[in-house]
Motif scaffolding. Structure first.
Motif, PDB file in Angstrom:
ATOM      1  N   ARG A  85      35.937  21.421  27.204  1.00  0.00           N
ATOM      2  CA  ARG A  85      34.623  22.386  27.446  1.00  0.00           C
ATOM      3  C   ARG A  85      34.960  23.918  25.841  1.00  0.00           C
ATOM      4  NH1 ARG A  85      36.848  22.540  32.585  1.00  0.00           N
ATOM      5  NH2 ARG A  85      37.814  24.668  31.947  1.00  0.00           N
ATOM      6  N   VAL A  86      35.450  23.790  25.128  1.00  0.00           N
ATOM      7  CA  VAL A  86      35.763  24.846  24.284  1.00  0.00           C
ATOM      8  C   VAL A  86      34.646  23.870  23.294  1.00  0.00           C
ATOM      9  CG1 VAL A  86      37.185  26.265  22.493  1.00  0.00           C
ATOM     10  CG2 VAL A  86      37.843  26.675  25.313  1.00  0.00           C
ATOM     11  N   VAL A  87      34.894  22.660  22.595  1.00  0.00           N
ATOM     12  CA  VAL A  87      34.428  22.089  20.954  1.00  0.00           C
ATOM     13  C   VAL A  87      33.093  21.601  21.975  1.00  0.00           C
ATOM     14  CG1 VAL A  87      34.476  19.676  20.879  1.00  0.00           C
ATOM     15  CG2 VAL A  87      36.901  21.093  21.149  1.00  0.00           C
ATOM     16  N   ALA A  88      32.902  21.759  23.036  1.00  0.00           N
ATOM     17  CA  ALA A  88      31.552  22.003  23.362  1.00  0.00           C
ATOM     18  C   ALA A  88      30.736  22.883  23.446  1.00  0.00           C
ATOM     19  CB  ALA A  88      31.104  21.585  24.712  1.00  0.00           C
ATOM     20  N   GLY A  89      31.343  24.498  23.330  1.00  0.00           N
ATOM     21  CA  GLY A  89      30.567  25.345  22.933  1.00  0.00           C
ATOM     22  C   GLY A  89      30.409  25.638  21.803  1.00  0.00           C
ATOM     23  N   VAL A  90      31.021  24.750  20.869  1.00  0.00           N
ATOM     24  CA  VAL A  90      30.971  25.420  19.514  1.00  0.00           C
ATOM     25  C   VAL A  90      29.201  24.849  18.877  1.00  0.00           C
ATOM     26  CG1 VAL A  90      32.276  24.863  16.879  1.00  0.00           C
ATOM     27  CG2 VAL A  90      33.335  24.629  18.952  1.00  0.00           C
ATOM     28  N   GLN A 130      28.985  28.405  13.253  1.00  0.00           N
ATOM     29  CA  GLN A 130      30.578  28.548  13.417  1.00  0.00           C
ATOM     30  C   GLN A 130      31.371  27.943  12.765  1.00  0.00           C
ATOM     31  OE1 GLN A 130      30.381  28.794  17.723  1.00  0.00           O
ATOM     32  NE2 GLN A 130      30.270  31.539  17.874  1.00  0.00           N
ATOM     33  N   LEU A 131      31.169  26.688  12.680  1.00  0.00           N
ATOM     34  CA  LEU A 131      31.734  25.478  11.737  1.00  0.00           C
ATOM     35  C   LEU A 131      32.831  26.047  10.208  1.00  0.00           C
ATOM     36  CD1 LEU A 131      29.614  22.370  12.195  1.00  0.00           C
ATOM     37  CD2 LEU A 131      31.718  23.180  13.173  1.00  0.00           C
ATOM     38  N   THR A 132      31.975  27.124   9.806  1.00  0.00           N
ATOM     39  CA  THR A 132      32.540  27.966   8.043  1.00  0.00           C
ATOM     40  C   THR A 132      33.229  28.787   8.534  1.00  0.00           C
ATOM     41  OG1 THR A 132      30.603  28.699   7.994  1.00  0.00           O
ATOM     42  CG2 THR A 132      30.813  27.105   6.716  1.00  0.00           C
ATOM     43  N   GLY A 133      33.645  29.299   9.638  1.00  0.00           N
ATOM     44  CA  GLY A 133      34.333  30.580  10.391  1.00  0.00           C
ATOM     45  C   GLY A 133      35.492  30.641  10.462  1.00  0.00           C
ATOM     46  N   THR A 149      39.169  26.483   8.311  1.00  0.00           N
ATOM     47  CA  THR A 149      37.333  27.076   8.911  1.00  0.00           C
ATOM     48  C   THR A 149      37.851  26.579  10.263  1.00  0.00           C
ATOM     49  OG1 THR A 149      37.103  25.053   7.907  1.00  0.00           O
ATOM     50  CG2 THR A 149      36.990  27.384   7.458  1.00  0.00           C
ATOM     51  N   VAL A 150      36.884  26.549  11.219  1.00  0.00           N
ATOM     52  CA  VAL A 150      36.778  25.510  12.577  1.00  0.00           C
ATOM     53  C   VAL A 150      35.894  24.727  12.244  1.00  0.00           C
ATOM     54  CG1 VAL A 150      34.286  25.801  14.895  1.00  0.00           C
ATOM     55  CG2 VAL A 150      35.394  27.956  13.389  1.00  0.00           C
ATOM     56  N   ALA A 151      35.836  23.563  11.678  1.00  0.00           N
ATOM     57  CA  ALA A 151      35.419  23.257  11.121  1.00  0.00           C
ATOM     58  C   ALA A 151      36.688  21.946  10.808  1.00  0.00           C
ATOM     59  CB  ALA A 151      34.033  22.495  10.183  1.00  0.00           C
ATOM     60  N   THR A 202      35.033  31.106  17.886  1.00  0.00           N
ATOM     61  CA  THR A 202      33.841  30.814  18.129  1.00  0.00           C
ATOM     62  C   THR A 202      33.926  31.612  19.326  1.00  0.00           C
ATOM     63  OG1 THR A 202      34.352  29.633  19.261  1.00  0.00           O
ATOM     64  CG2 THR A 202      34.280  28.857  17.549  1.00  0.00           C
ATOM     65  N   GLY A 203      34.162  32.776  19.404  1.00  0.00           N
ATOM     66  CA  GLY A 203      34.054  33.644  20.729  1.00  0.00           C
ATOM     67  C   GLY A 203      33.441  33.540  22.503  1.00  0.00           C
ATOM     68  N   GLN A 204      34.656  32.347  22.385  1.00  0.00           N
ATOM     69  CA  GLN A 204      34.740  31.704  24.076  1.00  0.00           C
ATOM     70  C   GLN A 204      35.700  31.686  24.725  1.00  0.00           C
ATOM     71  OE1 GLN A 204      33.035  27.380  23.857  1.00  0.00           O
ATOM     72  NE2 GLN A 204      33.619  27.173  22.410  1.00  0.00           N
ATOM     73  N   LEU A 205      35.962  32.423  26.225  1.00  0.00           N
ATOM     74  CA  LEU A 205      36.287  32.204  27.123  1.00  0.00           C
ATOM     75  C   LEU A 205      37.991  31.195  26.551  1.00  0.00           C
ATOM     76  CD1 LEU A 205      37.526  34.342  29.339  1.00  0.00           C
ATOM     77  CD2 LEU A 205      36.391  32.676  30.971  1.00  0.00           C
ATOM     78  N   TYR A 206      38.547  31.441  27.453  1.00  0.00           N
ATOM     79  CA  TYR A 206      39.693  30.723  27.716  1.00  0.00           C
ATOM     80  C   TYR A 206      40.595  30.631  28.279  1.00  0.00           C
ATOM     81  CZ  TYR A 206      42.877  26.771  26.021  1.00  0.00           C
ATOM     82  OH  TYR A 206      43.997  25.610  25.380  1.00  0.00           O
ATOM     83  N   GLU A 207      40.974  30.303  29.307  1.00  0.00           N
ATOM     84  CA  GLU A 207      41.307  29.916  30.067  1.00  0.00           C
ATOM     85  C   GLU A 207      42.535  28.779  30.559  1.00  0.00           C
ATOM     86  OE1 GLU A 207      39.278  30.647  34.233  1.00  0.00           O
ATOM     87  OE2 GLU A 207      38.842  32.671  33.337  1.00  0.00           O
ATOM     88  N   PRO A 208      43.572  28.816  29.952  1.00  0.00           N
ATOM     89  CA  PRO A 208      45.064  27.713  30.116  1.00  0.00           C
ATOM     90  C   PRO A 208      45.457  27.497  31.289  1.00  0.00           C
ATOM     91  CG  PRO A 208      45.622  29.953  29.087  1.00  0.00           C
ATOM     92  CD  PRO A 208      44.454  29.809  29.176  1.00  0.00           C
ATOM     93  N   ASP A 209      45.565  26.113  31.200  1.00  0.00           N
ATOM     94  CA  ASP A 209      46.657  25.825  32.542  1.00  0.00           C
ATOM     95  C   ASP A 209      47.777  26.587  32.476  1.00  0.00           C
ATOM     96  OD1 ASP A 209      46.783  24.231  34.825  1.00  0.00           O
ATOM     97  OD2 ASP A 209      48.291  23.043  33.224  1.00  0.00           O
ATOM     98  N   PRO A 210      48.075  26.995  33.735  1.00  0.00           N
ATOM     99  CA  PRO A 210      49.294  27.659  34.156  1.00  0.00           C
ATOM    100  C   PRO A 210      50.948  26.562  33.554  1.00  0.00           C
ATOM    101  CG  PRO A 210      48.091  28.718  35.471  1.00  0.00           C
ATOM    102  CD  PRO A 210      47.451  27.485  35.037  1.00  0.00           C
TER     103      PRO A 210
END
Length: 195
Positions: A18-23, A27-30, A38-40, A132-140
């Motif tokens: 889901r994170v990859v899809a949201g990049v 933002q690739l050079t960040g 970098t993100v890329a 990339t400023g995305q929410l991240y909710e890891p599996d406990p």
């Protein structure tokens, strides 16, 4: 260290996908929490680890991974998620966790290689999310398994730990489990991209 019960990489893979899809392309050079990456370049690393650690599950030699922004496939958005899905599928086979394997050209018990795979997906998913400023909710369950692995790895191979991760970032003992994992893997849980 004799763990042979398969861990399910699926929830961590789904979150990272889901994170990859949201990049976004802009933002690739960040920057990312990974120093000088970098993100890329991090996406290219995720692409490589998905392939290499799948090979580890199949007991095939992987070789030394190399990641760079310049080598990120142009179709990364459609290529990386299926590669990560294949990684999770390969580690669902109990045989993947038995015996010896290899990760990044380093021989190690297969049970460790599987936890390396989970840790890479979980932690780099967070790296990409915060970069990339995305929410991240890891599996406990994945977080706890990776925290246990990080402690074991640091105790068993401190010199190896120091070559793979940055210096430990101190976090309070009562910090959330994921924050403790991030600290052990050389990340500041409060990291944000510079303005």
């Amino acid at each position: 260290m004799t763990m042979t019960t398969p861990l399910d990489l699926g929830p961590a893979v789904a979150t990272t996908n889901r994170v990859v899809a949201g990049v976004r392309d802009d933002q690739l050079t960040g920057p990312t929490p990974c120093a000088d990456t970098t993100v890329a370049a991090l996406l290219d690393h995720v692409h490589g680890l998905a392939l290499g650690l799948r090979q580890a599950a199949l007991k095939q030699p992987t070789g030394e991974p190399v990641a760079a922004a310049e080598t990120l496939p142009t179709d990364w958005r459609t290529r990386i998620p299926p590669e990560l899905d294949d990684l999770a599928a390969a580690w669902r086979d109990p045989a993947a966790w038995a015996g010896e394997s290899e990760a990044g050209g380093v021989p190690l018990p297969a049970s460790w290689a599987g936890r390396v795979a989970l840790n890479e997906v979980l932690v780099h998913g967070w790296d990409l999310a915060v970069a990339t400023g995305q929410l991240y909710e890891p599996d406990p369950a994945a977080v706890q398994a990776c925290l246990d692995y990080a402690y074991e790895f640091a105790a068993a191979a401190p010199e190896g730990r120091d070559t793979i991760y940055g210096p430990v970032v101190p976090v309070p003992d009562d910090a959330p489990v994921f924050d403790r994992l991030l600290g052990l893997t050389g990340r500041d849980p409060s990291w944000t991209p510079p303005n």
